[in-house]
Enzyme design. Sequence first.
Site, PDB file in Angstrom:
ATOM      1  CE  LYS A  50      -3.161  -2.914  -0.065  1.00 16.07           C
ATOM      2  NZ  LYS A  50      -2.263  -4.056  -0.213  1.00 16.07           N
ATOM      3  CG  HIS A 448     -24.100  17.220  -1.533  1.00 15.25           C
ATOM      4  ND1 HIS A 448     -24.099  16.348  -2.603  1.00 15.25           N
ATOM      5  CD2 HIS A 448     -24.093  18.474  -2.074  1.00 15.25           C
ATOM      6  CE1 HIS A 448     -24.121  17.038  -3.730  1.00 15.25           C
ATOM      7  NE2 HIS A 448     -24.103  18.343  -3.437  1.00 15.25           N
TER       8      HIS A 448
END
Length: 479
Positions: A50, A448
């Site tokens: 990773k 959002h």
Amino acid sequence: MHSSVVVLGGGPGGYAAAFLAADEGLEVTIVEAEPRLGGTCLLRGCIPSKALLHVAKVISEVEELKKDWGIEYEGAPKINVDTVRARKEKVISNLTGGLANLAKRRGVKIIQARGSFVGSNELKLEGDHDSIPEDGKLTFDHCVLATGSVPAMPPSFDIGSDRLMDSTGALNLADIPETLLVIGGGYIGLEMGTVYANLGSKVSVVELAEGLLPGADRDLVKPLAKRVDTMCGGRVYLNTKVGSVCEVDDQIEVTFEGPNKFGHERFDRVLVSVGRRPVTRGLGLENTKVVVNSRGFVECDNQQRTADPSIFAIGDVAGDPMLAHKATHEGRVAAEVIAGKKVSFDKIAIPAVVFTDPEIAWAGITEEEAKREGRKVTVEVYPWAASGRAQALNLTNGLTKWLVDPETNRVVGCGIVGTGAGELIAEAVLAIEMGCEVTDITESVHPHPTLSETLMNAGEVYFGTATEIFKPKKKAASA
């Protein structure tokens, strides 16, 4: 020397079991052949891969800025392999050092040795480290077997050349080869292929099956397969077998047998990534009551108990899926059972993540599994092209989908493909484990603009109420 609990193997499952057993007040000893704790995951697997994938991702994003956003940089990036390798090793060192400190603070003894069973309650210790007792013996009341797995290498591929690598060799990053062949289109091969391609190698992939990532849902794989094909310049060969490999003039010559690739080709390096096998050989398990099945896995129950009352098995040796996070939870179960608690490993949503670009993640039942089992599920998909956040980030090739039990409206599976899928899947795991209905997802306010909204949006598709797309609810939609 005697210890109440011995953990054979110091990987993520092993040290999790050891640390929790110590927290429960038990006397614990870890036997680990490596000089550092961490196992395959930390030393030559999850963590270093990773770290390198982060480098690859940044390089890819810079190229995207140049191509799509008009951001100019002078010249091509220069890669100092020694510095990249050193940074990767620093990450490993920091984490292993932390584990050693945690073991010390908990009073967990660490013996650096190779351990093998001479009986159900005794290990023979081999090595030259001064932590090994003089008689080379360690007895115990309970042992947690956590020896993990190693890369599988077909005997015909074992030609004794460092140019033919397994995942460990690939992570060593000896150099950036001009050409690299990845044998195997599974998650390890694709992750490492992504790293080398972004560092400058001309990468080719060969896969025996008809598609990449066999077993994963095809709609999740499709965006990744397209990206990999572009990354490899069309050099992805499916339905193709590798007949032989040999070293010729400082290269590896490979024979291909398939409809789209046939004959010989030479590569500077070859990565063999065709799976992993559990480490159960050479441990003296025949001297115990432990049962090993035909695939090399130790048979155990949902409390991680083996057929031998003194021995527990966790992680890769205990069966699929071979995932570090599964091993960690199994290790904690084993420790609590040994401590006298009534617990069991009863997870129904073990997440799987492929850290490619884009990432793929899934949890619970997959669409492919539902079809095989004849299980009725409703599948609803929310395309990221309808997501404002995805549009802003130019990540519109992603999607999020829920699998729902049409009789109860409970979510039973989830699949995500796109940047950050490995992070987003955690919400789905919680929802599936808690037996949430779709309304529990859709009525939870999501921030959002975010990609996490797509989980809510996919639930709204189920009801035919998704704001950003028009798709009336079907009366029946089964896999």
